[in-house]
Design a protein around this motif. Sequence first.
Motif, PDB file in Angstrom:
ATOM      1  N   VAL A   1       0.793  -1.021  -0.183  1.00 55.92           N
ATOM      2  CA  VAL A   1       0.030   0.070   0.054  1.00 55.92           C
ATOM      3  C   VAL A   1       0.934   1.055  -0.112  1.00 55.92           C
ATOM      4  N   GLY A   2       0.386   2.365  -0.823  1.00 50.38           N
ATOM      5  CA  GLY A   2       1.392   3.484  -0.944  1.00 50.38           C
ATOM      6  C   GLY A   2       0.917   4.884  -0.376  1.00 50.38           C
ATOM      7  N   VAL A   3       1.491   5.638  -0.132  1.00 52.38           N
ATOM      8  CA  VAL A   3       1.062   6.975   0.545  1.00 52.38           C
ATOM      9  C   VAL A   3       1.653   7.981  -0.638  1.00 52.38           C
ATOM     10  N   PRO A   4       1.034   8.645  -1.614  1.00 50.12           N
ATOM     11  CA  PRO A   4       1.722   9.518  -2.583  1.00 50.12           C
ATOM     12  C   PRO A   4       1.997  10.746  -1.854  1.00 50.12           C
ATOM     13  N   THR A   5       3.277  11.214  -2.668  1.00 50.09           N
ATOM     14  CA  THR A   5       3.696  12.474  -1.939  1.00 50.09           C
ATOM     15  C   THR A   5       3.035  13.917  -2.728  1.00 50.09           C
ATOM     16  N   SER A   6       2.176  13.766  -3.551  1.00 51.42           N
ATOM     17  CA  SER A   6       1.764  14.725  -4.480  1.00 51.42           C
ATOM     18  C   SER A   6       0.624  14.260  -4.971  1.00 51.42           C
ATOM     19  N   GLU A   7      -0.298  15.345  -5.540  1.00 50.79           N
ATOM     20  CA  GLU A   7      -1.428  15.011  -6.283  1.00 50.79           C
ATOM     21  C   GLU A   7      -1.046  14.218  -7.631  1.00 50.79           C
ATOM     22  N   VAL A   8      -0.055  14.725  -8.279  1.00 52.92           N
ATOM     23  CA  VAL A   8       0.483  14.218  -9.425  1.00 52.92           C
ATOM     24  C   VAL A   8       1.026  12.620  -9.279  1.00 52.92           C
ATOM     25  N   THR A   9       1.541  12.227  -8.061  1.00 52.59           N
ATOM     26  CA  THR A   9       1.723  10.821  -7.831  1.00 52.59           C
ATOM     27  C   THR A   9       0.641  10.101  -7.589  1.00 52.59           C
ATOM     28  N   ARG A  10      -0.360  10.691  -6.998  1.00 51.51           N
ATOM     29  CA  ARG A  10      -1.533  10.010  -6.503  1.00 51.51           C
ATOM     30  C   ARG A  10      -2.196   9.461  -7.826  1.00 51.51           C
ATOM     31  N   ALA A  11      -2.339  10.581  -8.867  1.00 51.55           N
ATOM     32  CA  ALA A  11      -3.148  10.028 -10.051  1.00 51.55           C
ATOM     33  C   ALA A  11      -2.211   8.915 -10.940  1.00 51.55           C
ATOM     34  N   ASP A  12      -0.714   9.307 -11.024  1.00 50.01           N
ATOM     35  CA  ASP A  12       0.050   8.026 -11.530  1.00 50.01           C
ATOM     36  C   ASP A  12      -0.422   6.877 -10.628  1.00 50.01           C
ATOM     37  N   ALA A  13      -0.181   6.735  -9.344  1.00 52.32           N
ATOM     38  CA  ALA A  13      -0.438   5.486  -8.587  1.00 52.32           C
ATOM     39  C   ALA A  13      -1.882   4.774  -9.184  1.00 52.32           C
ATOM     40  N   ILE A  14      -2.822   5.592  -9.032  1.00 52.38           N
ATOM     41  CA  ILE A  14      -4.060   5.119  -9.462  1.00 52.38           C
ATOM     42  C   ILE A  14      -4.184   4.563 -10.822  1.00 52.38           C
ATOM     43  N   ARG A  15      -3.666   5.359 -11.565  1.00 53.19           N
ATOM     44  CA  ARG A  15      -3.555   4.831 -12.998  1.00 53.19           C
ATOM     45  C   ARG A  15      -2.893   3.410 -13.210  1.00 53.19           C
ATOM     46  N   CYS A  16      -1.634   3.346 -12.253  1.00 52.42           N
ATOM     47  CA  CYS A  16      -0.832   2.020 -12.465  1.00 52.42           C
ATOM     48  C   CYS A  16      -1.468   1.023 -11.440  1.00 52.42           C
ATOM     49  N   GLY A  17      -2.642   1.311 -10.918  1.00 57.41           N
ATOM     50  CA  GLY A  17      -3.174   0.389 -10.046  1.00 57.41           C
ATOM     51  C   GLY A  17      -2.639   0.123  -8.641  1.00 57.41           C
ATOM     52  N   VAL A  18      -1.737   0.937  -8.276  1.00 61.33           N
ATOM     53  CA  VAL A  18      -1.208   0.780  -6.814  1.00 61.33           C
ATOM     54  C   VAL A  18      -2.119   1.276  -5.722  1.00 61.33           C
ATOM     55  N   PRO A  19      -2.459   0.335  -4.713  1.00 61.10           N
ATOM     56  CA  PRO A  19      -3.371   0.688  -3.647  1.00 61.10           C
ATOM     57  C   PRO A  19      -3.041   1.764  -2.804  1.00 61.10           C
ATOM     58  N   LEU A  20      -3.757   2.776  -2.445  1.00 59.15           N
ATOM     59  CA  LEU A  20      -3.145   3.799  -1.707  1.00 59.15           C
ATOM     60  C   LEU A  20      -3.822   4.021  -0.269  1.00 59.15           C
ATOM     61  N   THR A  21      -3.188   4.542   0.688  1.00 54.54           N
ATOM     62  CA  THR A  21      -3.562   4.911   1.889  1.00 54.54           C
ATOM     63  C   THR A  21      -3.246   6.373   2.181  1.00 54.54           C
ATOM     64  N   THR A  22      -3.414   6.874   3.483  1.00 54.63           N
ATOM     65  CA  THR A  22      -3.023   8.220   3.843  1.00 54.63           C
ATOM     66  C   THR A  22      -2.021   8.255   4.970  1.00 54.63           C
ATOM     67  N   LEU A  23      -1.418   9.166   5.399  1.00 53.21           N
ATOM     68  CA  LEU A  23      -1.079   9.322   6.814  1.00 53.21           C
ATOM     69  C   LEU A  23      -1.782   9.806   7.926  1.00 53.21           C
ATOM     70  N   ASP A  24      -3.205   9.827   7.382  1.00 53.30           N
ATOM     71  CA  ASP A  24      -4.186  10.034   8.545  1.00 53.30           C
ATOM     72  C   ASP A  24      -4.724   8.819   9.109  1.00 53.30           C
ATOM     73  N   ASP A  25      -4.604   7.659   7.925  1.00 57.35           N
ATOM     74  CA  ASP A  25      -4.881   6.119   8.343  1.00 57.35           C
ATOM     75  C   ASP A  25      -4.044   5.535   8.840  1.00 57.35           C
ATOM     76  N   ILE A  26      -2.940   5.547   8.537  1.00 56.94           N
ATOM     77  CA  ILE A  26      -1.469   4.893   9.204  1.00 56.94           C
ATOM     78  C   ILE A  26      -0.555   5.642   9.458  1.00 56.94           C
ATOM     79  N   ASP A  27       0.233   5.542  10.576  1.00 59.30           N
ATOM     80  CA  ASP A  27       1.358   6.714  11.040  1.00 59.30           C
ATOM     81  C   ASP A  27       2.576   6.277  10.909  1.00 59.30           C
ATOM     82  N   HIS A  28       2.795   5.438   9.929  1.00 58.84           N
ATOM     83  CA  HIS A  28       4.185   4.769   9.802  1.00 58.84           C
ATOM     84  C   HIS A  28       4.257   4.054   8.629  1.00 58.84           C
ATOM     85  N   LEU A  29       5.359   4.312   7.832  1.00 58.22           N
ATOM     86  CA  LEU A  29       5.656   3.872   6.571  1.00 58.22           C
ATOM     87  C   LEU A  29       7.081   2.618   6.693  1.00 58.22           C
ATOM     88  N   ASP A  30       7.069   1.524   6.015  1.00 59.47           N
ATOM     89  CA  ASP A  30       8.594   1.192   5.957  1.00 59.47           C
ATOM     90  C   ASP A  30       9.412   1.465   4.995  1.00 59.47           C
TER      91      ASP A  30
END
Length: 232
Positions: free
Chosen positions: A50-79
């Motif tokens: 699951v990914g947290v995008p660092t911009s709206e552009v990357t969010r759009a790219d990730a959605i287009r590429c089928g990468v599942p997304l979350t936010t740092l409101d829902d999780i507080d830590h990334l690997d």
Amino acid sequence: MDMDALKRQAAARALEEVRDGMKLGLGTGSTAKHFVELLGEKVRTGLKVVGVPTSEVTRADAIRCGVPLTTLDDIDHLDLTVDGADEIDPALNLIKGGGGALLREKIVAAASDRMIVIADESKWVEVLGRFPLPVEVIPFGLAATRAAMDRAFAQSGASGEMVIRQGKDGHAFVTDGGHWIIDAHLGRIGDAPRLAALLSVIPGVVEHGLFIGLGTSAVLAGAQGIRVVERR
Ligand SMILES: O=C[C@H](O)[C@H](O)[C@H](O)COP(=O)(O)O
């Protein structure tokens, strides 16, 4: 080999560090975009991340590429965060923000156990500063903020012209956070950690593009192959 092919090679090498179940920070820029695309290919063949995008552009790219997304409101830590950079020095201090995403990029990198910086070799420098340092600012009180920035540059032994970044429409470029960017043409930043500390306490500065102690390794792709540099 062209620059874009090198960027993709660096992205592919970073992808080897991704494991099933990881929570990932997804960087912004032309190099990070390759990583998102390659990650999407892996997801299509069964990788669970699951990914947290660092911009709206990357969010759009990730959605287009089928990468599942979350936010740092829902999780507080990334690997792991994988992101590009505008300059990388031997201590793995970075200049970032050429694409205007430095604020979210820094929040995401700081929430990550590791940050792999991916780049072509041209981004490697002995001393930061040839690339103009992006500083994200609040438009209110800009003259006072600029004066405070000037003092911070002088105290850290740097100086140079400050330019308000413009968008394609000729107006001030507006970041995803609704702020402006001043690009500081310093030429040489002799003491990047000191300048970072001085800029951080200026009230009108939202964030600056010096990433100190955040990059844990750099993957650099050049004509001679790939080089991985670990932070000492
Ligand atoms: O705001 C943009 C980011 O910091 C980018 O990661 C940085 O500008 C490098 O971008 P690119 O990979 O396109 O050179």
